[in-house]
Design an enzyme around this catalytic site. Structure first.
Site, PDB file in Angstrom:
ATOM      1  N   GLY A   4       0.913  -1.212  -0.008  1.00 47.70           N
ATOM      2  CA  GLY A   4      -0.067   0.065   0.180  1.00 47.70           C
ATOM      3  C   GLY A   4       0.714   1.138  -0.091  1.00 47.70           C
ATOM      4  N   CYS A   5       0.155   2.453  -0.109  1.00 48.51           N
ATOM      5  CA  CYS A   5       0.924   3.502  -0.553  1.00 48.51           C
ATOM      6  C   CYS A   5       1.435   3.911   0.840  1.00 48.51           C
ATOM      7  CB  CYS A   5       0.088   4.845  -1.105  1.00 48.51           C
ATOM      8  SG  CYS A   5      -1.602   4.854  -0.370  1.00 48.51           S
ATOM      9  N   TYR A   6       0.634   3.927   1.907  1.00 47.07           N
ATOM     10  CA  TYR A   6       1.203   4.395   3.342  1.00 47.07           C
ATOM     11  C   TYR A   6       2.198   3.367   3.868  1.00 47.07           C
ATOM     12  CZ  TYR A   6      -2.722   8.004   3.897  1.00 47.07           C
ATOM     13  OH  TYR A   6      -3.455   8.996   3.738  1.00 47.07           O
ATOM     14  N   ALA A   8       5.512   4.340   2.236  1.00 48.35           N
ATOM     15  CA  ALA A   8       6.274   5.314   2.841  1.00 48.35           C
ATOM     16  C   ALA A   8       6.795   5.217   4.353  1.00 48.35           C
ATOM     17  CB  ALA A   8       5.624   6.731   2.899  1.00 48.35           C
TER      18      ALA A   8
END
EC number: 1.2.1.38
Length: 346
Positions: free
Chosen positions: A149-151, A154
């Site tokens: 996932g994106c979160y 990061a």
């Protein structure tokens, strides 16, 4: 040439994959699939791709996909890939799934957070978590990739180097994350209307965001002990980008210099992670349109906390860019192939 198909081509993730793959020297976009626009040209949904000579949109059918594709990207909502991916892999087609269907090892945890029935356990176990920088060897031999996932991307790239050091209390992490509205997808939703998001910032899914257990699971793999994270996402009025600010309680008398050296050594040979000079403040604008994750380290000696700053483009390193990076590794291509090396600026 690698023949690829994209399921969910009319969404933002699918469009970003097309932007990257259309210029990839070792890829042929063999097929595009959509559940809502069968028979249409993609330029009807995305006029900006006109002139690329892309195939028309086809219905989603595993049997017809296997003969024309070496790899399928699934840019679909949660719950779709869990039934489609096994059929494709059994027919010899490699799959990179951009949804959350194969990320969580525990099916009960998936059902709790995603509100869908989990994928068959044998396929979840067979899937490789595609955080390329940390699982490159496994990605190279995989047939099914769970694209992170994106979160989590990061967050994990920022936190993972510290998880084996014993320098930070494993249950002390507080993660404050801010994302642009493209992360919500292209569907109509009141929360992402211009008049609702412009000149406003708000938290959402506090203590209930589905990326929380994904972050905890991957941190725990490195620390070897139960790890809980306080994760709070926010929506900000910009199109692309994620900024993560993570706080961890130090348990050892370590300096910022030591932590900086750890990160520089960890990511020295990782082309898409840039460890910024000590005390930096990365901007999302500095990774816009690229596959980079920029990380900066701060230490507050007064509170004995490490503060990590991490920025990515959520559509790139947080989705399509990382998927293409994984594809390159799976097919033994140079990792950077087809991925822009210079962010869009200003």
């Amino acid at each position: 040439m690698v023949r690829v198909g994209i399921v969910g081509a009319t969404g933002y993730g699918g469009a970003e994959l097309i932007r990257l793959l259309a210029g990839h020297p070792h890829v042929e976009i063999a097929s595009l699939y959509s559940s809502s626009s069968e028979g249409d040209g993609l330029e009807k949904s995305f006029p900006h791709v006109a002139g690329l000579g892309l195939p028309t949109l086809s219905p989603i059918d595993a049997d017809s996909m296997s003969g024309v594709n070496d790899l399928i990207f699934l840019a679909t909502p949660a719950g779709v890939s869990s039934t489609l991916s096994p059929k494709l892999v059994e027919k010899g087609v490699k799959v990179i799934d951009l949804s959350g269907d194969f990320r969580l090892v525990n099916g009960a945890v998936y059902k709790t957070w995603y509100k869908h029935e989990p994928a068959p356990s044998q396929w979840v176990e067979a899937a490789v978590y595609g955080l390329t920088e940390w699982n490159q060897e496994q990605v190279a031999g995989a047939s099914l990739i769970a694209n992170p996932g994106c979160y989590p991307t990061a967050t994990l790239l920022a936190l993972l180097p510290l998880m084996k050091t014993g320098w930070v209390q494993s249950n002390s992490w507080i993660v404050d994350a801010k994302s642009g509205v493209s992360g919500a997808g292209r569907g109509v939703s009141l929360g992402v209307h211009y008049s609702e998001t412009n000149e406003s910032i708000h938290a959402y899914k506090v203590a209930s965001h589905q990326h929380t257990p994904e972050i905890e699971q991957e941190l725990q793999k490195q620390s070897g002990e139960e790890t809980l994270v306080q994760f709070t996402p926010h929506l900000v009025p910009m199109t692309r980008g994620i900024l993560v600010t993570a706080y961890g309680q130090l348990t050892a008398d370590v300096t910022q210099v030591q932590i900086q050296e750890l990160y520089e050594a960890t990511y020295a040979d990782k082309p898409f992670v840039r460890v910024r000079p000590a005390g930096s403040h990365p901007h999302t604008k500095e990774v816009y349109g690229s596959n980079y994750c920029d990380i900066a380290i701060h230490v507050d000696q007064r509170t004995k906390r490490v503060i990590l700053l991490s920025v990515i483009d959520n559509m790139m390193k947080g989705a399509a860019g990382q998927a293409v990076q994984n594809m390159n590794v799976m097919f033994d291509l140079p990792e950077k192939t087809g991925l822009p090396l210079v962010p869009v600026y200003p």
